[in-house]
Design a protein around this motif. Structure first.
Motif, mmCIF file in Angstrom:
data_model
loop_
_atom_site.group_PDB
_atom_site.id
_atom_site.type_symbol
_atom_site.label_atom_id
_atom_site.label_comp_id
_atom_site.label_asym_id
_atom_site.label_seq_id
_atom_site.Cartn_x
_atom_site.Cartn_y
_atom_site.Cartn_z
ATOM 1 N N ASN A 23 -7.873 -5.452 -18.923
ATOM 2 C CA ASN A 23 -8.196 -4.604 -17.772
ATOM 3 C C ASN A 23 -9.014 -3.364 -18.129
ATOM 4 O O ASN A 23 -9.522 -2.686 -17.240
ATOM 5 N N VAL A 26 -12.799 -5.337 -18.852
ATOM 6 C CA VAL A 26 -13.511 -5.807 -17.655
ATOM 7 C C VAL A 26 -14.148 -4.654 -16.873
ATOM 8 O O VAL A 26 -14.991 -4.901 -16.002
ATOM 9 N N ALA A 93 -12.724 -8.091 -11.180
ATOM 10 C CA ALA A 93 -13.476 -7.000 -11.824
ATOM 11 C C ALA A 93 -14.972 -7.074 -11.543
ATOM 12 O O ALA A 93 -15.701 -6.146 -11.869
ATOM 13 N N ILE A 118 -2.615 -12.875 -5.363
ATOM 14 C CA ILE A 118 -1.260 -12.315 -5.446
ATOM 15 C C ILE A 118 -0.995 -11.340 -4.299
ATOM 16 O O ILE A 118 0.003 -10.645 -4.278
ATOM 17 N N PRO A 122 -7.223 -5.573 -0.590
ATOM 18 C CA PRO A 122 -8.413 -5.036 0.074
ATOM 19 C C PRO A 122 -9.173 -4.066 -0.833
ATOM 20 O O PRO A 122 -8.646 -3.653 -1.869
ATOM 21 N N ILE A 123 -10.399 -3.707 -0.442
ATOM 22 C CA ILE A 123 -11.167 -2.755 -1.272
ATOM 23 C C ILE A 123 -11.507 -1.485 -0.475
ATOM 24 O O ILE A 123 -12.454 -0.780 -0.785
ATOM 25 N N GLN A 125 -10.194 1.393 -0.375
ATOM 26 C CA GLN A 125 -10.166 2.681 -1.100
ATOM 27 C C GLN A 125 -11.419 2.868 -1.954
ATOM 28 O O GLN A 125 -11.897 3.982 -2.132
ATOM 29 N N THR A 126 -11.920 1.762 -2.489
ATOM 30 C CA THR A 126 -13.190 1.825 -3.218
ATOM 31 C C THR A 126 -14.293 2.264 -2.263
ATOM 32 O O THR A 126 -15.097 3.152 -2.578
ATOM 33 N N PRO A 161 -2.620 5.205 -5.457
ATOM 34 C CA PRO A 161 -3.318 5.350 -6.750
ATOM 35 C C PRO A 161 -3.834 3.998 -7.249
ATOM 36 O O PRO A 161 -3.232 3.367 -8.102
ATOM 37 N N SER A 162 -4.945 3.564 -6.683
ATOM 38 C CA SER A 162 -5.519 2.251 -7.015
ATOM 39 C C SER A 162 -6.344 2.342 -8.296
ATOM 40 O O SER A 162 -7.211 3.216 -8.432
ATOM 41 N N GLU A 188 -3.507 4.891 -15.206
ATOM 42 C CA GLU A 188 -3.393 3.845 -16.229
ATOM 43 C C GLU A 188 -4.249 4.181 -17.460
ATOM 44 O O GLU A 188 -5.349 4.748 -17.327
ATOM 45 N N ASP A 304 2.137 -6.114 -13.713
ATOM 46 C CA ASP A 304 1.625 -7.248 -14.496
ATOM 47 C C ASP A 304 2.669 -7.800 -15.471
ATOM 48 O O ASP A 304 2.484 -8.882 -16.028
ATOM 49 N N TYR A 327 2.209 -5.696 -5.086
ATOM 50 C CA TYR A 327 1.583 -6.854 -4.428
ATOM 51 C C TYR A 327 2.583 -7.565 -3.528
ATOM 52 O O TYR A 327 3.765 -7.674 -3.866
ATOM 53 N N ARG A 330 3.583 -11.771 -5.213
ATOM 54 C CA ARG A 330 3.622 -11.954 -6.660
ATOM 55 C C ARG A 330 4.918 -12.608 -7.123
ATOM 56 O O ARG A 330 5.419 -12.321 -8.213
ATOM 57 N N ARG A 371 -0.360 -14.044 -14.458
ATOM 58 C CA ARG A 371 0.942 -13.606 -15.011
ATOM 59 C C ARG A 371 2.072 -14.577 -14.648
ATOM 60 O O ARG A 371 3.083 -14.630 -15.345
HETATM 61 N N1 EPU Z 1 -5.148 -1.535 -2.651
HETATM 62 C C1 EPU Z 1 -5.549 -1.320 -1.349
HETATM 63 N N2 EPU Z 1 -6.847 -0.919 -1.137
HETATM 64 C C2 EPU Z 1 -7.720 -0.752 -2.144
HETATM 65 C C3 EPU Z 1 -7.300 -0.969 -3.473
HETATM 66 C C4 EPU Z 1 -6.014 -1.370 -3.691
HETATM 67 O O1 EPU Z 1 -4.777 -1.485 -0.419
HETATM 68 O O2 EPU Z 1 -8.864 -0.399 -1.870
HETATM 69 C C5 EPU Z 1 -3.787 -1.982 -2.932
HETATM 70 C C6 EPU Z 1 -3.784 -3.386 -3.522
HETATM 71 O O3 EPU Z 1 -3.795 -4.380 -2.522
HETATM 72 C C7 EPU Z 1 -2.522 -3.375 -4.328
HETATM 73 C C8 EPU Z 1 -2.413 -1.930 -4.809
HETATM 74 O O4 EPU Z 1 -3.223 -1.156 -3.927
HETATM 75 O O5 EPU Z 1 -1.440 -3.639 -3.460
HETATM 76 C C9 EPU Z 1 -2.859 -1.688 -6.243
HETATM 77 O O6 EPU Z 1 -4.148 -2.196 -6.438
HETATM 78 P P1 EPU Z 1 -5.110 -1.674 -7.591
HETATM 79 O O7 EPU Z 1 -6.405 -1.316 -6.974
HETATM 80 O O8 EPU Z 1 -4.406 -0.635 -8.413
HETATM 81 O O9 EPU Z 1 -5.295 -2.971 -8.455
HETATM 82 P P2 EPU Z 1 -6.631 -3.603 -8.979
HETATM 83 O O10 EPU Z 1 -7.546 -2.571 -9.473
HETATM 84 O O11 EPU Z 1 -7.112 -4.594 -8.003
HETATM 85 C C10 EPU Z 1 -5.835 -3.775 -11.471
HETATM 86 C C11 EPU Z 1 -5.675 -4.903 -12.431
HETATM 87 C C12 EPU Z 1 -4.494 -5.757 -12.015
HETATM 88 C C13 EPU Z 1 -3.246 -4.874 -11.951
HETATM 89 C C14 EPU Z 1 -3.488 -3.658 -11.032
HETATM 90 C C15 EPU Z 1 -2.329 -2.688 -11.018
HETATM 91 C C16 EPU Z 1 -7.939 -5.342 -13.092
HETATM 92 C C17 EPU Z 1 -9.103 -6.247 -13.047
HETATM 93 N N3 EPU Z 1 -6.861 -5.723 -12.409
HETATM 94 O O12 EPU Z 1 -6.079 -4.411 -10.207
HETATM 95 O O13 EPU Z 1 -4.335 -6.720 -13.018
HETATM 96 O O14 EPU Z 1 -2.179 -5.622 -11.441
HETATM 97 O O15 EPU Z 1 -4.674 -2.975 -11.451
HETATM 98 O O16 EPU Z 1 -2.063 -2.221 -12.286
HETATM 99 O O17 EPU Z 1 -7.964 -4.305 -13.742
HETATM 100 C C18 EPU Z 1 -3.576 -8.719 -13.946
HETATM 101 O O18 EPU Z 1 -4.066 -8.322 -15.023
HETATM 102 O O19 EPU Z 1 -2.839 -9.737 -13.867
HETATM 103 C C19 EPU Z 1 -3.875 -7.975 -12.736
HETATM 104 C C20 EPU Z 1 -3.684 -8.450 -11.517
#
Ligand code: EPU
Length: 418
Positions: A23, A26, A93, A118, A122-123, A125-126, A161-162, A188, A304, A327, A330, A371
């Protein structure tokens, strides 16, 4: 299809060396695009998610040279063009290219990213981060067109905190005009790794690893070097393997502080574990105590490791409870663990109850996601007889040389092409 086959019941002895963090890597690879020069990243894991990102880099015109665990990326001749959905949907990623391209060219066209199924993931927050920098976002049929005449430093408070939104906002903001502040940022260690890399290229980021990150924009990013931190999730998975079947199993090349939440839980369970500066020893322990676990962002217990840990909880004497807060989907590993003999009740979408200890029986199961696959590999290591894990491509997305690493310490595991 790739199928992992495991003959259960073999003790694990010797050393497992931990690879670079998936993570982190990527995000570091797409971040390389922001440089106008050559960057070098060491300790890159050899996993299929990195292959998919390289494919995107090459598609965009970057020169990529990979030698052992080092990758050299020259982004001088990049062309900002739409990344085909067939590549971007291979992994979550891929959306780090959204922010890197937006940051560099002030315009990007890209599809919704893929990734393990899982939850909804959504994106929003990005996109909130991009909008805070003055970008316009147009969404049509799963495709995003994001643009700005210029990006101007902004103030964004993330609703949660995404990890992804924190990194994406950093990548988009490093070349914006003025200062950006991300509040309620994820903490993280992978985020710190990315910030250090960007700073090495000339960015001005402070506060990474805390909930407030400040980024002062800069015109140009140049040469850069970094090393991927050890993968705390890979390490955690093998530490759990050691608690199940280890005979003084050494887990090497770790940053123990990144594993605090797991190590403390294992100690609470009574697991025999001795922690040193960059390695630890762990052994199979009889009569482990049940525990309650709630997943939460770093430094809390990582989502994870929730599925891998469930296998260990089936071996504790008594009832454990596990709550998944990150999630909503999961627990797809649970039905397969149950088929193998585990006593697990799913109380609702977020909670399960595990009763142990039970003997698990080898059979054919399926890795529904990365996982979940790791959880079933661990179950296969302790099961009576042979376990066959279908759809193991998911496992290979995130665990470098898992078959070789486990065989080297005494497991009997192989991959079949079926
Ligand atoms: N979320 C939103 N809106 C957003 C972004 C996230 O609602 O715009 C929610 C997600 O749906 C989730 C939570 O916030 O319920 C956390 O999401 P986060 O953005 O932190 O996760 P991510 O960036 O998509 C990364 C890792 C994941 C890991 C999470 C949490 C990568 C590529 N993926 O995902 O890794 O579970 O952070 O630590 O870095 C894995 O390695 O198996 C894996 C899934």
């Amino acid at each position: 299809m790739k199928q992992i086959e495991i003959e259960g019941g073999h003790l694990l002895e010797g050393t497992i060396n931990i690879s670079g963090a998936k993570n982190s890597a990527v995000a570091l690879v797409p971040a390389a695009l922001l440089s106008d020069d050559v960057v070098v990243i060491n300790n890159i894991p050899n996993i299929s998610d990195i292959d998919a990102l390289n494919e995107i880099l090459v598609y965009l015109g970057a020169e990529v040279v990979r030698e052992n665990d080092t990758i050299k990326i020259n982004s001088k001749n990049i062309v900002n063009r739409e990344i085909p959905e067939s590549i971007s949907k291979k992994l979550r990623a891929s959306y780090y290219f959204m922010s890197a391209l937006l940051g560099k060219y002030k315009r990007v066209e890209m599809f919704f990213p893929g990734g393990c199924s899982i939850g909804a993931r959504p994106i929003d927050q990005t996109l909130k981060g991009f909008k805070a920098l003055g970008a316009t976002v147009i969404e049509e049929d799963n495709k995003f067109t994001i643009f700005a005449d210029k990006l101007i430093g902004g103030h964004v408070y993330l609703d949660m905190p995404s990890v992804g939104a924190t990194i994406n906002t950093m990548l988009a903001a490093v070349k914006a005009e003025g200062e950006t502040i991300i509040e309620n940022a994820a903490k993280e260690p992978e985020i710190v790794n990315v910030a250090i890399f960007l700073n090495n290229m000339g960015a001005k980021i402070t506060g990474a690893g805390t909930s407030e990150i400040r980024i002062v924009g800069t015109d140009k990013l140049g040469k850069g070097f970094t090393e991927v931190i050890p993968d705390r999730i890979e390490a955690g998975t093998y530490i759990i393997a050691g608690a199940l079947m280890g005979n003084n199993l050494k887990i090497n090349n770790i940053i123990p502080e990144h594993l605090d939440s797991l190590i403390h839980k294992l100690k609470e369970m009574g697991v025999k574990i001795e922690v040193f500066k960059n390695h630890l020893f762990v052994s199979k322990t009889p009569n482990m105590k049940p525990v309650n676990i709630k997943t939460i962002g770093y430094p809390g217990f990582p989502t994870d490791l929730q599925q891998p840990l469930t296998t260990l909880l089936t071996q504790c004497s008594g009832t454990s409870y596990l709550e998944e807060t990150i999630y909503e989907n999961r627990f797809q590993n649970i039905s397969f663990l149950r088929n193998m003999g585990a006593k697990i009740d799913q109380l609702d979408m977020r909670h399960i109850k595990i009763n142990g200890p039970v003997n698990l029986l080898g059979m054919t199961v399926e890795a529904t996601d990365l996982r979940a696959g790791a959880c079933l590999v661990l179950a296969g290591l302790i099961a009576e007889g042979t376990t066959y894990i279908n759809k193991s491509e998911h496992v290979l997305r995130g665990y470098e040389n898992i078959v070789e690493k486990l065989n080297e310490v005494g497991a009997k595991i192989r991959i079949n092409e079926i």
